[in-house]
Design a protein around this motif. Structure first.
Motif, PDB file in Angstrom:
ATOM      1  N   ASP A   1      -9.598  10.927  -1.203  1.00  0.00           N
ATOM      2  CA  ASP A   1     -10.354  12.173  -1.046  1.00  0.00           C
ATOM      3  C   ASP A   1     -10.052  12.887   0.261  1.00  0.00           C
ATOM      4  N   ILE A   2      -9.491  12.159   1.245  1.00  0.00           N
ATOM      5  CA  ILE A   2      -9.162  12.810   2.525  1.00  0.00           C
ATOM      6  C   ILE A   2      -7.651  12.931   2.726  1.00  0.00           C
ATOM      7  N   ALA A   3      -6.895  12.749   1.656  1.00  0.00           N
ATOM      8  CA  ALA A   3      -5.431  12.797   1.754  1.00  0.00           C
ATOM      9  C   ALA A   3      -4.937  14.121   2.319  1.00  0.00           C
ATOM     10  N   GLU A   4      -5.508  15.207   1.840  1.00  0.00           N
ATOM     11  CA  GLU A   4      -5.062  16.520   2.306  1.00  0.00           C
ATOM     12  C   GLU A   4      -5.405  16.727   3.778  1.00  0.00           C
ATOM     13  N   ALA A   5      -6.581  16.260   4.176  1.00  0.00           N
ATOM     14  CA  ALA A   5      -7.029  16.447   5.560  1.00  0.00           C
ATOM     15  C   ALA A   5      -6.132  15.712   6.553  1.00  0.00           C
ATOM     16  N   VAL A   6      -5.618  14.545   6.144  1.00  0.00           N
ATOM     17  CA  VAL A   6      -4.760  13.768   7.055  1.00  0.00           C
ATOM     18  C   VAL A   6      -3.278  14.005   6.774  1.00  0.00           C
ATOM     19  N   GLU A   7      -2.995  14.966   5.894  1.00  0.00           N
ATOM     20  CA  GLU A   7      -1.622  15.352   5.545  1.00  0.00           C
ATOM     21  C   GLU A   7      -0.812  14.171   5.007  1.00  0.00           C
ATOM     22  N   PHE A   8      -1.446  13.416   4.119  1.00  0.00           N
ATOM     23  CA  PHE A   8      -0.777  12.277   3.494  1.00  0.00           C
ATOM     24  C   PHE A   8       0.267  12.769   2.507  1.00  0.00           C
ATOM     25  N   ASP A   9       1.483  12.271   2.642  1.00  0.00           N
ATOM     26  CA  ASP A   9       2.591  12.666   1.772  1.00  0.00           C
ATOM     27  C   ASP A   9       2.720  11.629   0.658  1.00  0.00           C
ATOM     28  N   GLU A  10       2.077  11.901  -0.454  1.00  0.00           N
ATOM     29  CA  GLU A  10       2.065  10.941  -1.558  1.00  0.00           C
ATOM     30  C   GLU A  10       3.470  10.668  -2.095  1.00  0.00           C
ATOM     31  N   GLU A  11       4.273  11.690  -2.193  1.00  0.00           N
ATOM     32  CA  GLU A  11       5.633  11.517  -2.713  1.00  0.00           C
ATOM     33  C   GLU A  11       6.449  10.573  -1.835  1.00  0.00           C
ATOM     34  N   ALA A  12       6.326  10.732  -0.513  1.00  0.00           N
ATOM     35  CA  ALA A  12       7.060   9.866   0.417  1.00  0.00           C
ATOM     36  C   ALA A  12       6.559   8.431   0.322  1.00  0.00           C
ATOM     37  N   PHE A  13       5.242   8.270   0.217  1.00  0.00           N
ATOM     38  CA  PHE A  13       4.669   6.925   0.104  1.00  0.00           C
ATOM     39  C   PHE A  13       5.186   6.232  -1.147  1.00  0.00           C
ATOM     40  N   ARG A  14       5.147   6.932  -2.270  1.00  0.00           N
ATOM     41  CA  ARG A  14       5.627   6.350  -3.528  1.00  0.00           C
ATOM     42  C   ARG A  14       7.108   5.975  -3.433  1.00  0.00           C
ATOM     43  N   ALA A  15       7.880   6.807  -2.761  1.00  0.00           N
ATOM     44  CA  ALA A  15       9.310   6.517  -2.604  1.00  0.00           C
ATOM     45  C   ALA A  15       9.531   5.258  -1.776  1.00  0.00           C
ATOM     46  N   HIS A  16       8.706   5.069  -0.760  1.00  0.00           N
ATOM     47  CA  HIS A  16       8.831   3.884   0.081  1.00  0.00           C
ATOM     48  C   HIS A  16       8.388   2.623  -0.664  1.00  0.00           C
ATOM     49  N   VAL A  17       7.364   2.754  -1.475  1.00  0.00           N
ATOM     50  CA  VAL A  17       6.938   1.623  -2.306  1.00  0.00           C
ATOM     51  C   VAL A  17       8.055   1.249  -3.274  1.00  0.00           C
ATOM     52  N   GLU A  18       8.635   2.244  -3.899  1.00  0.00           N
ATOM     53  CA  GLU A  18       9.717   2.022  -4.861  1.00  0.00           C
ATOM     54  C   GLU A  18      10.921   1.352  -4.188  1.00  0.00           C
ATOM     55  N   GLN A  19      11.131   1.663  -2.935  1.00  0.00           N
ATOM     56  CA  GLN A  19      12.263   1.093  -2.203  1.00  0.00           C
ATOM     57  C   GLN A  19      12.130  -0.422  -2.028  1.00  0.00           C
ATOM     58  N   VAL A  20      10.897  -0.897  -1.779  1.00  0.00           N
ATOM     59  CA  VAL A  20      10.713  -2.332  -1.544  1.00  0.00           C
ATOM     60  C   VAL A  20      10.269  -3.082  -2.798  1.00  0.00           C
ATOM     61  N   ASN A  21       9.758  -2.340  -3.801  1.00  0.00           N
ATOM     62  CA  ASN A  21       9.245  -2.994  -5.010  1.00  0.00           C
ATOM     63  C   ASN A  21       9.457  -2.072  -6.210  1.00  0.00           C
ATOM     64  N   PRO A  22      10.685  -1.975  -6.695  1.00  0.00           N
ATOM     65  CA  PRO A  22      11.003  -1.047  -7.787  1.00  0.00           C
ATOM     66  C   PRO A  22      10.147  -1.283  -9.030  1.00  0.00           C
ATOM     67  N   GLY A  23       9.553  -0.198  -9.521  1.00  0.00           N
ATOM     68  CA  GLY A  23       8.820  -0.260 -10.773  1.00  0.00           C
ATOM     69  C   GLY A  23       7.353  -0.602 -10.667  1.00  0.00           C
ATOM     70  N   VAL A  24       6.857  -0.956  -9.483  1.00  0.00           N
ATOM     71  CA  VAL A  24       5.449  -1.310  -9.361  1.00  0.00           C
ATOM     72  C   VAL A  24       4.578  -0.059  -9.501  1.00  0.00           C
TER      73      VAL A  24
END
Length: 249
Positions: free
Chosen positions: A169-192
């Motif tokens: 709910d505060i992602a926008e306020a803290v400028e959380f980059d969801e796309e970047a986070f997902r890409a980093h997750v995919e990098q260490v754990n493909p498909g999770v």
């Protein structure tokens, strides 16, 4: 002649054997265990409280065990859900181990428990190395922790069956980059799978319960690539400098 034995590997091997036995024991009684890992302050307890409330509302026999270094604050919060809750004080130990967990479950876990949620110590280093006998390992990270969290803690995220983002709910306020986070997750754990939640607003609440019930019903669980590698490739070697020596036979 002498040979050295990595004490850390020996400790992990013993823990793995205990975890395997505990997993079989819980499976025999129809209990599915969910191991929750996160950094301190991620909102893990707040989300778990909401999930336990949802489980009770849906009539799912559920229990929770929470581990902390020194306080019982989390257990008191979780107990408000009305499900059986037990606190484990680790006295400074930064993680749970399978043998420790087994001792605390013995004689306490209600026989009809279908889901057991284990809230591990707030730490993404030590707990990542220890299998507890869980059926579902979930790593949580709040939007305030930064998009590169998976890259900083590749073992924790790399061994997860599910990744949960909290405080969405505060992602926008803290400028959380969801796309970047997902890409980093995919990098260490493909498909999770990555799920976004907000305990405060209710967004995504129930998703964790749904995933746990799916596993309990025999559904497929994501298999991390890292899980197939030997310990030395994916465990943090806290004790690598400690060795035992003995003569060769």
């Amino acid at each position: 002649m002498c040979r050295t034995v990595d004490l850390h590997q020996a400790v992990l091997a013993k823990n793995d054997a205990t975890a395997h036995a505990l997993r079989a024991e819980l499976a025999g009684r129809g209990t599915t265990m969910v191991n929750l890992l996160s950094s301190p302050g991620s909102g893990k307890t707040a989300l778990l409280e909401r999930e336990l409330l949802r489980a009770r509302e849906r009539g799912v026999p559920t229990a929770a065990l929470t581990a902390d270094l020194a306080t019982e604050n989390d257990a008191r919060r979780l107990a408000r859900s009305g499900v059986p809750v037990k606190q484990v004080l680790t006295d400074g130990l930064c993680h749970l181990e399978a043998s420790m967990l087994g001792r605390h479950l013995e004689g306490w876990l209600p026989a009809a428990t279908r889901l057991l949620f284990v809230e591990n110590v707030g730490n993404l280093v030590c707990p990542a190395s220890y299998d507890l006998g869980e059926d579902l390992r979930v790593v949580l990270a709040s939007v305030t922790e930064g998009e590169d969290k998976p890259l900083k803690y590749p073992t924790a995220f790399g061994l997860a069956h599910l990744v949960v983002v909290t405080k969405a709910d505060i992602a926008e306020a803290v400028e959380f980059d969801e796309e970047a986070f997902r890409a980093h997750v995919e990098q260490v754990n493909p498909g999770v799978e990555v799920v976004l939640t907000s305990a405060r607003r209710g967004g995504g609440v129930g998703e964790l319960l749904d995933r746990a019930l799916a596993v309990a019903d025999g559904g497929a669980v994501h298999e991390p690539v890292m899980a197939g590698q030997p310990h030395e490739h994916h465990h943090h070697h806290d004790l690598d400098d400690v060795v035992m020596t003995r003569p060769l036979p």
